[in-house]
Design a protein around this motif. Structure first.
Motif, PDB file in Angstrom:
ATOM      1  N   ILE A   1      47.806  49.418  42.676  1.00 33.66           N
ATOM      2  CA  ILE A   1      47.651  48.191  43.455  1.00 33.66           C
ATOM      3  C   ILE A   1      46.239  47.682  43.229  1.00 33.66           C
ATOM      4  O   ILE A   1      45.265  48.386  43.462  1.00 33.66           O
ATOM      5  CB  ILE A   1      47.890  48.439  44.958  1.00 33.66           C
ATOM      6  N   LEU A   2      46.139  46.430  42.764  1.00 37.32           N
ATOM      7  CA  LEU A   2      44.833  45.815  42.526  1.00 37.32           C
ATOM      8  C   LEU A   2      44.669  44.578  43.395  1.00 37.32           C
ATOM      9  O   LEU A   2      45.614  43.801  43.580  1.00 37.32           O
ATOM     10  CB  LEU A   2      44.679  45.412  41.054  1.00 37.32           C
ATOM     11  N   ASP A   3      43.473  44.391  43.896  1.00 35.11           N
ATOM     12  CA  ASP A   3      43.141  43.247  44.728  1.00 35.11           C
ATOM     13  C   ASP A   3      42.825  42.036  43.850  1.00 35.11           C
ATOM     14  O   ASP A   3      42.344  42.180  42.726  1.00 35.11           O
ATOM     15  CB  ASP A   3      41.938  43.594  45.593  1.00 35.11           C
ATOM     16  N   THR A   4      43.121  40.851  44.372  1.00 40.65           N
ATOM     17  CA  THR A   4      42.824  39.609  43.655  1.00 40.65           C
ATOM     18  C   THR A   4      41.804  38.747  44.384  1.00 40.65           C
ATOM     19  O   THR A   4      41.455  37.678  43.910  1.00 40.65           O
ATOM     20  CB  THR A   4      44.101  38.769  43.466  1.00 40.65           C
ATOM     21  N   GLY A   5      41.358  39.207  45.557  1.00 47.64           N
ATOM     22  CA  GLY A   5      40.452  38.410  46.354  1.00 47.64           C
ATOM     23  C   GLY A   5      41.173  37.485  47.321  1.00 47.64           C
ATOM     24  O   GLY A   5      40.540  36.761  48.075  1.00 47.64           O
ATOM     25  N   TYR A   6      42.504  37.489  47.311  1.00 46.24           N
ATOM     26  CA  TYR A   6      43.308  36.656  48.208  1.00 46.24           C
ATOM     27  C   TYR A   6      44.274  37.548  48.984  1.00 46.24           C
ATOM     28  O   TYR A   6      45.061  38.281  48.379  1.00 46.24           O
ATOM     29  CB  TYR A   6      44.115  35.613  47.425  1.00 46.24           C
ATOM     30  N   PRO A   7      44.235  37.485  50.322  1.00 48.54           N
ATOM     31  CA  PRO A   7      45.169  38.290  51.120  1.00 48.54           C
ATOM     32  C   PRO A   7      46.617  37.954  50.760  1.00 48.54           C
ATOM     33  O   PRO A   7      46.968  36.794  50.586  1.00 48.54           O
ATOM     34  CB  PRO A   7      44.873  37.872  52.557  1.00 48.54           C
TER      35      PRO A   7
ATOM     36  N   SER B   1      47.351  48.188  51.187  1.00 48.68           N
ATOM     37  CA  SER B   1      46.032  47.587  51.291  1.00 48.68           C
ATOM     38  C   SER B   1      45.064  48.265  50.333  1.00 48.68           C
ATOM     39  O   SER B   1      45.380  49.264  49.702  1.00 48.68           O
ATOM     40  CB  SER B   1      45.523  47.687  52.731  1.00 48.68           C
ATOM     41  N   ASN B   2      43.908  47.704  50.282  1.00 50.54           N
ATOM     42  CA  ASN B   2      42.869  48.154  49.388  1.00 50.54           C
ATOM     43  C   ASN B   2      41.660  48.535  50.230  1.00 50.54           C
ATOM     44  O   ASN B   2      41.316  47.830  51.167  1.00 50.54           O
ATOM     45  CB  ASN B   2      42.532  47.004  48.428  1.00 50.54           C
ATOM     46  N   LYS B   3      41.019  49.626  49.892  1.00 54.52           N
ATOM     47  CA  LYS B   3      39.831  50.049  50.636  1.00 54.52           C
ATOM     48  C   LYS B   3      38.589  49.290  50.178  1.00 54.52           C
ATOM     49  O   LYS B   3      37.500  49.540  50.660  1.00 54.52           O
ATOM     50  CB  LYS B   3      39.620  51.546  50.470  1.00 54.52           C
ATOM     51  N   LEU B   4      38.773  48.387  49.240  1.00 48.08           N
ATOM     52  CA  LEU B   4      37.672  47.603  48.689  1.00 48.08           C
ATOM     53  C   LEU B   4      36.561  48.487  48.128  1.00 48.08           C
ATOM     54  O   LEU B   4      35.379  48.208  48.285  1.00 48.08           O
ATOM     55  CB  LEU B   4      37.128  46.615  49.724  1.00 48.08           C
ATOM     56  N   LEU B   5      36.980  49.558  47.476  1.00 45.49           N
ATOM     57  CA  LEU B   5      36.014  50.423  46.817  1.00 45.49           C
ATOM     58  C   LEU B   5      35.440  49.701  45.607  1.00 45.49           C
ATOM     59  O   LEU B   5      36.176  49.030  44.873  1.00 45.49           O
ATOM     60  CB  LEU B   5      36.683  51.723  46.382  1.00 45.49           C
ATOM     61  N   PRO B   6      34.171  49.828  45.361  1.00 48.96           N
ATOM     62  CA  PRO B   6      33.581  49.138  44.209  1.00 48.96           C
ATOM     63  C   PRO B   6      34.090  49.668  42.872  1.00 48.96           C
ATOM     64  O   PRO B   6      33.964  48.991  41.861  1.00 48.96           O
ATOM     65  CB  PRO B   6      32.081  49.384  44.375  1.00 48.96           C
ATOM     66  N   SER B   7      34.704  50.842  42.874  1.00 50.10           N
ATOM     67  CA  SER B   7      35.209  51.414  41.625  1.00 50.10           C
ATOM     68  C   SER B   7      36.571  50.845  41.219  1.00 50.10           C
ATOM     69  O   SER B   7      36.922  50.831  40.046  1.00 50.10           O
ATOM     70  CB  SER B   7      35.310  52.935  41.737  1.00 50.10           C
ATOM     71  N   THR B   8      37.353  50.353  42.182  1.00 46.77           N
ATOM     72  CA  THR B   8      38.686  49.834  41.891  1.00 46.77           C
ATOM     73  C   THR B   8      38.592  48.419  41.327  1.00 46.77           C
ATOM     74  O   THR B   8      37.871  47.581  41.856  1.00 46.77           O
ATOM     75  CB  THR B   8      39.557  49.821  43.158  1.00 46.77           C
ATOM     76  N   ILE B   9      39.347  48.177  40.272  1.00 41.86           N
ATOM     77  CA  ILE B   9      39.331  46.856  39.632  1.00 41.86           C
ATOM     78  C   ILE B   9      39.811  45.780  40.603  1.00 41.86           C
ATOM     79  O   ILE B   9      40.799  45.958  41.308  1.00 41.86           O
ATOM     80  CB  ILE B   9      40.210  46.851  38.367  1.00 41.86           C
ATOM     81  N   GLN B  10      39.092  44.684  40.622  1.00 38.40           N
ATOM     82  CA  GLN B  10      39.545  43.465  41.284  1.00 38.40           C
ATOM     83  C   GLN B  10      39.644  42.414  40.188  1.00 38.40           C
ATOM     84  O   GLN B  10      38.726  42.270  39.382  1.00 38.40           O
ATOM     85  CB  GLN B  10      38.571  42.992  42.360  1.00 38.40           C
TER      86      GLN B  10
ATOM     87  N   PRO C   1      53.100  33.657  31.737  1.00 37.33           N
ATOM     88  CA  PRO C   1      52.528  34.449  32.814  1.00 37.33           C
ATOM     89  C   PRO C   1      51.254  33.816  33.369  1.00 37.33           C
ATOM     90  O   PRO C   1      50.655  32.955  32.744  1.00 37.33           O
ATOM     91  CB  PRO C   1      52.205  35.779  32.130  1.00 37.33           C
ATOM     92  N   ILE C   2      50.860  34.277  34.553  1.00 39.81           N
ATOM     93  CA  ILE C   2      49.592  33.881  35.158  1.00 39.81           C
ATOM     94  C   ILE C   2      48.532  34.849  34.611  1.00 39.81           C
ATOM     95  O   ILE C   2      48.735  36.050  34.598  1.00 39.81           O
ATOM     96  CB  ILE C   2      49.651  33.964  36.695  1.00 39.81           C
ATOM     97  N   PHE C   3      47.416  34.312  34.173  1.00 36.41           N
ATOM     98  CA  PHE C   3      46.371  35.134  33.574  1.00 36.41           C
ATOM     99  C   PHE C   3      45.329  35.539  34.616  1.00 36.41           C
ATOM    100  O   PHE C   3      44.811  34.697  35.341  1.00 36.41           O
ATOM    101  CB  PHE C   3      45.701  34.386  32.423  1.00 36.41           C
ATOM    102  N   PHE C   4      45.052  36.844  34.658  1.00 34.38           N
ATOM    103  CA  PHE C   4      44.036  37.412  35.536  1.00 34.38           C
ATOM    104  C   PHE C   4      42.983  38.098  34.671  1.00 34.38           C
ATOM    105  O   PHE C   4      43.299  38.622  33.597  1.00 34.38           O
ATOM    106  CB  PHE C   4      44.647  38.459  36.476  1.00 34.38           C
ATOM    107  N   LYS C   5      41.746  38.118  35.175  1.00 35.32           N
ATOM    108  CA  LYS C   5      40.673  38.790  34.455  1.00 35.32           C
ATOM    109  C   LYS C   5      39.890  39.688  35.413  1.00 35.32           C
ATOM    110  O   LYS C   5      39.594  39.290  36.542  1.00 35.32           O
ATOM    111  CB  LYS C   5      39.729  37.770  33.808  1.00 35.32           C
ATOM    112  N   GLN C   6      39.577  40.874  34.926  1.00 35.75           N
ATOM    113  CA  GLN C   6      38.799  41.839  35.681  1.00 35.75           C
ATOM    114  C   GLN C   6      37.451  41.232  36.073  1.00 35.75           C
ATOM    115  O   GLN C   6      36.736  40.701  35.237  1.00 35.75           O
ATOM    116  CB  GLN C   6      38.574  43.083  34.828  1.00 35.75           C
ATOM    117  N   GLN C   7      37.128  41.324  37.353  1.00 37.91           N
ATOM    118  CA  GLN C   7      35.851  40.814  37.844  1.00 37.91           C
ATOM    119  C   GLN C   7      34.919  41.936  38.258  1.00 37.91           C
ATOM    120  O   GLN C   7      33.727  41.875  38.028  1.00 37.91           O
ATOM    121  CB  GLN C   7      36.071  39.882  39.040  1.00 37.91           C
ATOM    122  N   TYR C   8      35.484  42.941  38.924  1.00 35.75           N
ATOM    123  CA  TYR C   8      34.701  44.050  39.454  1.00 35.75           C
ATOM    124  C   TYR C   8      35.409  45.356  39.159  1.00 35.75           C
ATOM    125  O   TYR C   8      36.596  45.385  38.871  1.00 35.75           O
ATOM    126  CB  TYR C   8      34.536  43.919  40.978  1.00 35.75           C
TER     127      TYR C   8
END
Length: 98
Positions: free
Chosen positions: A57-63, A10-19, A43-50
């Motif tokens: 481990i990076l969060d994508t906004g989707y569980p 899981s992710n602690k949803l820290l503002p410093s970690t890339i989403q 590939p599927i393209f992802f872009k850094q938002q935060y």
């Protein structure tokens, strides 16, 4: 492996970690979460938002839909952990650098 062991990533949803979010809004995220991605272009393209810190481990906004590093993938494979799937991605930062 003892079947009583369970690993939760899981992710602690820290503002410093890339989403990072999926760039193509037409991609069915539910299919990706379920592991149904064979018919999708890769590939599927992802872009850094935060955030600014790149972790294993990076969060994508989707569980259930996370980005893992090659290091994390290797650890999972070497320890014979199952019930997970991967698909190729490209990750870009806010300035469109891969």
């Amino acid at each position: 492996m003892n079947m009583k062991e369970f690993f939760d990533f899981s992710n602690k949803l820290l503002p410093s970690t890339i989403q990072a979010h999926i760039v193509d809004l037409n991609i069915n995220r539910l299919h990706l979460i379920k592991g149904v991605y064979q018919k999708m272009e890769s590939p599927i393209f992802f872009k850094q938002q935060y955030g600014y810190k790149l972790c294993d481990i990076l969060d994508t906004g989707y569980p259930g839909l996370i980005i893992i590093s090659e290091r994390m993938k290797r650890i999972l494979e070497e320890n014979h952990l199952t019930e997970w799937k991967v698909f190729p991605i490209k990750l870009y930062d806010k300035k469109d650098n891969e």
